[in-house]
Design an enzyme around this catalytic site. Structure first.
Site, PDB file in Angstrom:
ATOM      1  N   PRO A   2      36.039  50.275  46.623  1.00 30.70           N
ATOM      2  CA  PRO A   2      35.446  50.752  45.373  1.00 30.70           C
ATOM      3  C   PRO A   2      36.278  50.384  44.156  1.00 30.70           C
ATOM      4  CG  PRO A   2      35.387  52.443  47.055  1.00 30.70           C
ATOM      5  CD  PRO A   2      36.257  51.344  47.565  1.00 30.70           C
ATOM      6  N   GLU A   3      35.748  49.467  43.402  1.00 25.60           N
ATOM      7  CA  GLU A   3      36.290  49.134  42.081  1.00 25.60           C
ATOM      8  C   GLU A   3      35.174  49.456  41.090  1.00 25.60           C
ATOM      9  OE1 GLU A   3      38.038  45.181  42.086  1.00 25.60           O
ATOM     10  OE2 GLU A   3      38.293  45.249  44.249  1.00 25.60           O
ATOM     11  N   ARG A 113      40.081  57.095  54.992  1.00 30.55           N
ATOM     12  CA  ARG A 113      41.525  57.069  54.723  1.00 30.55           C
ATOM     13  C   ARG A 113      41.996  58.172  53.798  1.00 30.55           C
ATOM     14  NH1 ARG A 113      43.187  50.958  53.465  1.00 30.55           N
ATOM     15  NH2 ARG A 113      45.290  51.800  53.556  1.00 30.55           N
ATOM     16  N   ARG A 155      55.426  41.274  28.589  1.00 30.99           N
ATOM     17  CA  ARG A 155      55.389  41.734  29.984  1.00 30.99           C
ATOM     18  C   ARG A 155      55.763  40.585  30.914  1.00 30.99           C
ATOM     19  NH1 ARG A 155      52.675  46.833  30.476  1.00 30.99           N
ATOM     20  NH2 ARG A 155      53.275  46.581  32.652  1.00 30.99           N
TER      21      ARG A 155
END
Length: 276
Positions: A2-3, A113, A155
């Site tokens: 699930p994204e 899970r 970054r």
DNA sequence: ACCTCCCTGGCC
DNA sequence: GGCCAGGGAGGT
């Protein structure tokens, strides 16, 4: 997996069932699923008797707004899915939370899970526990190229890791990150701050089309079928993936075999020829 | 700005 | 038996 596309596809399927419905009973069968609730019993106590007024989403969080001004929050984690059923219908294993509605329908949260969770939060708790921890939604609130450049400036982490960082932009997970970088022709290991303005722009321009394509296909159900739509159907975006899970298969753009490497303990798939 | 760990199931 | 998996928090 699930994204954002899977959560949004789930939201759209649940909307007609849940909006306007009144909650009759809630069963949290695995206490771990309520671990993010300051007082776990509140998951049930704050839901029973309430009506659901709207369904929303932010990043990978599914949000059901209740008539009490509280929000029922669901995160599907790594292996979670929602299913709509009638009372007494056969249950899937790992049905960890059940929300029964007045009228007999019920929504089941299946999650082997147990990395997912549910919570029912006040507006203040939503601010503290959710909104201050995640960035703008990758689909509905995508930052401008300039704003993205600012977020990536200096970054040194690989751009793939930064795409997965929900504080920068929320909703992108491991599959769609690989697909976005492939579309933008950027190698996943590049340091975020090293991307040129054109590359940041290309990456930004790739985000929404990839997520929308995933959503349109109903999301990505992999071979294990851990993710399914609430009606039990599989999402079909797996048929359209360019690189995720395609190691050694030809890049759809140039034919070069796709490579798989491990980046920050997660798999990364990319074309060594057209991504650099 | 990194690891490590949380869980369970499926595959080799 | 060991390794792998969609995510993310927590600790160093």
């Amino acid at each position: 997996m699930p994204e954002l596309p899977e959560v949004e596809a789930t939201r759209r399927h649940l909307e007609p069932v849940l909006v306007g419905a009144r909650i009759a009973e809630v069963e949290v069968r695995r206490p771990r699923m309520a671990r993010r609730q300051p007082r776990p019993a509140d998951v049930r106590d704050r839901m029973v008797g309430r009506r659901i007024v709207a369904l929303g989403r932010r990043g990978k969080f599914l949000l059901a707004h209740l008539d009490s001004a509280m929000t029922w929050v669901t995160h599907l984690g790594m292996s979670g899915r929602m299913s709509v059923a009638g009372r007494g219908d056969a249950e899937s294993p790992h049905t960890n939370v059940v929300v029964r509605l007045r009228g007999g329908a019920e929504v089941r949260f299946v999650d082997p899970r147990t990395f997912g969770f549910v919570a029912v939060l006040t507006p203040q708790e939503m601010d503290e526990m959710m909104f201050r921890r995640i960035g703008p939604d990758a689909l509905d609130d995508l930052p401008s190229t300039v704003a993205l450049r600012r977020r990536l400036e200096g970054r040194t982490a690989p751009i793939k890791a930064l795409l997965l960082d929900q504080q920068i932009v929320s909703g992108i997970g491991n599959i769609y990150a690989d697909e976005i970088l492939w579309r933008a022709r950027i190698a996943p290991w590049r340091q975020g701050g090293s991307l040129t303005p054109d590359e940041v722009s290309a990456m930004r321009r790739a985000i929404r089309p990839v997520l929308r394509a995933g959503l349109k296909a109903g999301g990505t159900s992999l071979d294990d079928l851990a993710y399914l739509l609430p009606d039990g159907r599989a999402g079909e975006f797996v048929e359209r993936l360019a690189v995720y899970g395609k190691q050694d298969e030809p890049c759809p753009r140039c034919g070069t075999p796709v490579e798989r490497t491990v980046l920050r303990q997660r798999s990364a798939h990319w074309c060594p020829s057209c991504q650099s």
